[in-house]
Design an enzyme around this catalytic site. Structure first.
Site, PDB file in Angstrom:
ATOM      1  CE  LYS A   1      27.902  41.271  28.506  1.00  0.00           C
ATOM      2  NZ  LYS A   1      28.155  41.676  29.906  1.00  0.00           N
TER       3      LYS A   1
ATOM      4  CD  GLN B   1      26.709  44.364  32.464  1.00  0.00           C
ATOM      5  OE1 GLN B   1      26.513  43.356  31.783  1.00  0.00           O
ATOM      6  NE2 GLN B   1      27.783  45.113  32.329  1.00  0.00           N
TER       7      GLN B   1
ATOM      8  CG  ASP C   1      31.481  37.415  33.305  1.00  0.00           C
ATOM      9  OD1 ASP C   1      32.228  37.307  32.310  1.00  0.00           O
ATOM     10  OD2 ASP C   1      31.205  38.513  33.821  1.00  0.00           O
TER      11      ASP C   1
END
Length: 281
Positions: free
Chosen positions: A55, A99, A122
């Site tokens: 990413k 994450q 996200d």
């Protein structure tokens, strides 16, 4: 394999999305603004570290700033939330990505909820989920957004189709079911407790595999002409569907790798740029 079987190339879709962002990034740059994504990694899980690195590299290639915050594996929920709040308060950070999975001692849901809705690129907060359910989320969960983007790119109609989603996680199975429903599909969401799963999958015009088990969906589960989207990624570059078997029945299918994965990252970048634009206003 059906003569017209279409391989849904995620790299092509991702490239199209990223190219579409260049104008917005340049416009922001003229105002002295560089879109910035902050990624938090707790612990030293090698797979998570690889995803974070991918990413970060994607951000760099596009001209998006990437901040990586590495926290030790014994980090507490309170310490993680404090780090998130600092990023919330930083005006130069436009998107925050935690994450996951996180170490067992951390309350992952509490950590997700600490992310400001304006920076939840996200789509992991309950507020973001609710906005997605009502059809007006700025940042839906990235993998579901990627699945919809692939269908849109290839002009695959969703309206009126029976979509079968295998998986019910709050950041994949549930939100993609909602997004398909919002586009007028009839949706059946299956999970580990579903009985006669194979029979239900055979009803699907669109099948989304998001169960987290390698080669779980077999070729004889797929009805002839179905569209298969594999959102799984398992060790050895293996998806959640038996690709060779499903290829024989599907009219369109995503490979693994180079299917949903690249588009998920592109969706994250798109959301980060949009967050920068919104916060700049």
């Amino acid at each position: 394999m059906l003569p017209e079987t279409l391989i849904l190339d995620g790299n092509r879709v991702a490239t199209d999305i990223k190219e579409s962002l260049s104008g917005a990034i340049q416009s922001l740059a003229k105002r002295g603004i560089v879109p910035c994504l902050a990624t938090i990694l707790v612990g030293d899980d090698p797979s998570s570290a690889t995803y974070v690195r991918m990413k970060g590299n994607a951000c760099k290639r596009l001209g998006i700033q990437s901040i990586r915050l590495d926290l030790p594996k014994d980090t507490s929920t309170g310490e993680l939330i404090l780090a998130i709040r600092k990023l919330n308060a930083d005006p130069n950070v436009h998107g925050i990505l935690l994450q996951h999975p996180v170490p067992h001692q951390i309350d992952e849901r509490a950590a997700f909820e600490a992310i400001s809705i304006e920076k939840d690129v996200d789509g992991v907060t309950t507020l973001g989920f609710a906005q997605n359910a009502f059809g007006f989320a700025d940042f839906p969960s990235c993998t579901p957004a990627a699945i919809i983007a692939i269908l849109d790119y290839y002009n695959i109609s969703i309206e009126g189709k029976h979509a079968v989603v295998i998986g019910r996680s709050p950041i994949l199975g549930k939100p993609v079911s909602i997004m398909l429903l919002n586009q007028n599909a009839t949706v059946t969401t299956c999970h580990s407790k579903t009985t006669n799963l194979e029979d239900i999958v055979r009803l699907g015009d669109i099948v989304v595999a998001a169960v987290g088990k390698p080669r779980f969906v077999k070729g004889d589960w797929i009805k002839s002409g179905a569209i298969v989207l594999d959102a799984g990624y398992n060790e050895g570059n293996i998806g959640d569907v038996d690709y060779d078997g499903c290829l024989l029945k599907a009219s369109a299918i995503t490979p693994v790798p180079a299917g949903v994965g690249p588009v998920t990252i592109a969706a994250l970048l798109k959301h980060t740029v949009a967050a920068a634009e919104k916060l700049a206003k």
